[in-house]
Scaffold this motif. Structure first.
Motif, PDB file in Angstrom:
ATOM      1  N   UNK A  11       0.836  -1.203   0.000  1.00  0.00           N
ATOM      2  CA  UNK A  11       0.000   0.000   0.000  1.00  0.00           C
ATOM      3  C   UNK A  11       0.870   1.251   0.000  1.00  0.00           C
ATOM      4  N   UNK A  12       0.417   2.251  -0.732  1.00  0.00           N
ATOM      5  CA  UNK A  12       1.062   3.561  -0.681  1.00  0.00           C
ATOM      6  C   UNK A  12       0.026   4.644  -0.963  1.00  0.00           C
ATOM      7  N   UNK A  13       0.314   5.831  -0.486  1.00  0.00           N
ATOM      8  CA  UNK A  13      -0.583   6.971  -0.681  1.00  0.00           C
ATOM      9  C   UNK A  13       0.035   7.918  -1.704  1.00  0.00           C
ATOM     10  N   UNK A  14      -0.776   8.415  -2.625  1.00  0.00           N
ATOM     11  CA  UNK A  14      -0.307   9.367  -3.629  1.00  0.00           C
ATOM     12  C   UNK A  14       0.034  10.685  -2.932  1.00  0.00           C
ATOM     13  N   UNK A  20      -0.502  16.391 -10.812  1.00  0.00           N
ATOM     14  CA  UNK A  20      -0.451  17.656 -11.527  1.00  0.00           C
ATOM     15  C   UNK A  20      -1.422  18.654 -10.889  1.00  0.00           C
ATOM     16  N   UNK A  21      -1.632  19.789 -11.516  1.00  0.00           N
ATOM     17  CA  UNK A  21      -2.476  20.835 -10.937  1.00  0.00           C
ATOM     18  C   UNK A  21      -3.942  20.416 -10.812  1.00  0.00           C
ATOM     19  N   UNK A  22      -4.358  19.421 -11.589  1.00  0.00           N
ATOM     20  CA  UNK A  22      -5.731  18.908 -11.482  1.00  0.00           C
ATOM     21  C   UNK A  22      -5.835  17.789 -10.450  1.00  0.00           C
ATOM     22  N   UNK A  23      -4.707  17.475  -9.787  1.00  0.00           N
ATOM     23  CA  UNK A  23      -4.703  16.439  -8.768  1.00  0.00           C
ATOM     24  C   UNK A  23      -4.576  15.029  -9.318  1.00  0.00           C
ATOM     25  N   UNK A  69      -2.432   2.112 -18.987  1.00  0.00           N
ATOM     26  CA  UNK A  69      -3.196   3.017 -18.137  1.00  0.00           C
ATOM     27  C   UNK A  69      -4.682   2.832 -18.394  1.00  0.00           C
ATOM     28  N   UNK A  70      -5.434   2.608 -17.330  1.00  0.00           N
ATOM     29  CA  UNK A  70      -6.870   2.368 -17.458  1.00  0.00           C
ATOM     30  C   UNK A  70      -7.704   3.495 -16.848  1.00  0.00           C
ATOM     31  N   UNK A  71      -7.248   4.000 -15.704  1.00  0.00           N
ATOM     32  CA  UNK A  71      -7.981   5.046 -14.998  1.00  0.00           C
ATOM     33  C   UNK A  71      -6.990   5.796 -14.116  1.00  0.00           C
ATOM     34  N   UNK A  72      -7.159   7.108 -13.937  1.00  0.00           N
ATOM     35  CA  UNK A  72      -6.160   7.863 -13.186  1.00  0.00           C
ATOM     36  C   UNK A  72      -6.294   7.730 -11.672  1.00  0.00           C
ATOM     37  N   UNK A  73      -5.147   7.761 -11.022  1.00  0.00           N
ATOM     38  CA  UNK A  73      -5.103   7.925  -9.567  1.00  0.00           C
ATOM     39  C   UNK A  73      -5.029   9.416  -9.301  1.00  0.00           C
ATOM     40  N   UNK A  74      -5.429   9.803  -8.106  1.00  0.00           N
ATOM     41  CA  UNK A  74      -5.461  11.222  -7.737  1.00  0.00           C
ATOM     42  C   UNK A  74      -4.719  11.451  -6.432  1.00  0.00           C
ATOM     43  N   UNK A  75      -4.365  12.710  -6.215  1.00  0.00           N
ATOM     44  CA  UNK A  75      -3.698  13.095  -4.976  1.00  0.00           C
ATOM     45  C   UNK A  75      -4.459  12.543  -3.775  1.00  0.00           C
ATOM     46  N   UNK A  76      -3.717  11.958  -2.852  1.00  0.00           N
ATOM     47  CA  UNK A  76      -4.186  11.433  -1.573  1.00  0.00           C
ATOM     48  C   UNK A  76      -4.914  10.088  -1.676  1.00  0.00           C
ATOM     49  N   UNK A  77      -5.034   9.515  -2.899  1.00  0.00           N
ATOM     50  CA  UNK A  77      -5.596   8.165  -3.024  1.00  0.00           C
ATOM     51  C   UNK A  77      -4.696   7.162  -2.317  1.00  0.00           C
ATOM     52  N   UNK A  98      -0.080  -4.858 -10.973  1.00  0.00           N
ATOM     53  CA  UNK A  98      -1.437  -4.328 -10.979  1.00  0.00           C
ATOM     54  C   UNK A  98      -1.530  -3.248  -9.917  1.00  0.00           C
ATOM     55  N   UNK A  99      -1.886  -2.043 -10.303  1.00  0.00           N
ATOM     56  CA  UNK A  99      -2.025  -0.948  -9.343  1.00  0.00           C
ATOM     57  C   UNK A  99      -3.513  -0.654  -9.206  1.00  0.00           C
ATOM     58  N   UNK A 100      -4.009  -0.793  -7.981  1.00  0.00           N
ATOM     59  CA  UNK A 100      -5.439  -0.699  -7.701  1.00  0.00           C
ATOM     60  C   UNK A 100      -5.743   0.418  -6.718  1.00  0.00           C
ATOM     61  N   UNK A 101      -6.919   0.992  -6.880  1.00  0.00           N
ATOM     62  CA  UNK A 101      -7.539   1.836  -5.854  1.00  0.00           C
ATOM     63  C   UNK A 101      -8.777   1.055  -5.452  1.00  0.00           C
TER      64      UNK A 101
END
Length: 147
Positions: A11-14, A20-23, A69-77, A98-101
């Motif tokens: 596990x890790x947190x973004x 980027x500026x859009x998170x 790439x399938x779907x973006x991760x965001x800040x603090x995910x 495999x990187x999952x949220x």
């Protein structure tokens, strides 16, 4: 590819610096996430870079990386980086990533490493101790390990 297809995850947190500026996480950081996952995989398996993997002037070198790439991760995910060795050859091995949220697959890929002499970078056989650790950790049958 499902989380249950992997024996190991980390596990890790973004962090803010990875977005980027859009998170949204910048795509290059996913390779770093995968590298952290592989490092933690080695540690969980009891094989660190300072141990058998770098013994006798040899080491593992990445020779191929592929991320989808399938779907973006965001800040603090909170992300889970799932790792497994799918193929263990004579001098190379293929990791699946495999990187999952939660249960959503954001990125999948593969990274191929070659075991080689540090000075010449010529391939050399993967040490037997490391090979046995992989087979035990992944619960692979010896016949499931390819040459």
């Amino acid at each position: 590819m499902q989380p249950d297809d992997f024996r190991f995850s980390h596990a890790l947190r973004v962090r803010w610096a990875e977005a980027d500026m859009q998170g949204i996480v910048f795509n290059g950081h996913y390779l770093t996430f995968a590298d952290v996952g592989i490092t933690e995989y080695f540690r969980a398996m009891g094989q660190t870079y300072s141990g058998e993997t770098g013994a006798n002037g040899s080491d593992f070198f990445a020779v191929k990386t592929l991320l989808e790439y399938r779907s973006p991760a965001r800040f603090d995910d909170m992300l889970d980086v799932h790792v497994r060795i799918a193929r263990l050859g004579n001098s190379s091995m293929q990791f699946l990533i495999g990187i999952y949220r939660d249960e959503e697959l954001l990125v999948n890929g593969e990274i191929v490493y070659v075991h080689a002499d540090q000075s010449t970078r010529r391939p050399s056989p993967i040490p037997q101790v490391f090979r046995e650790a992989v087979v035990s950790f992944e619960r692979l049958m010896p016949e499931g390990v390819t040459a």
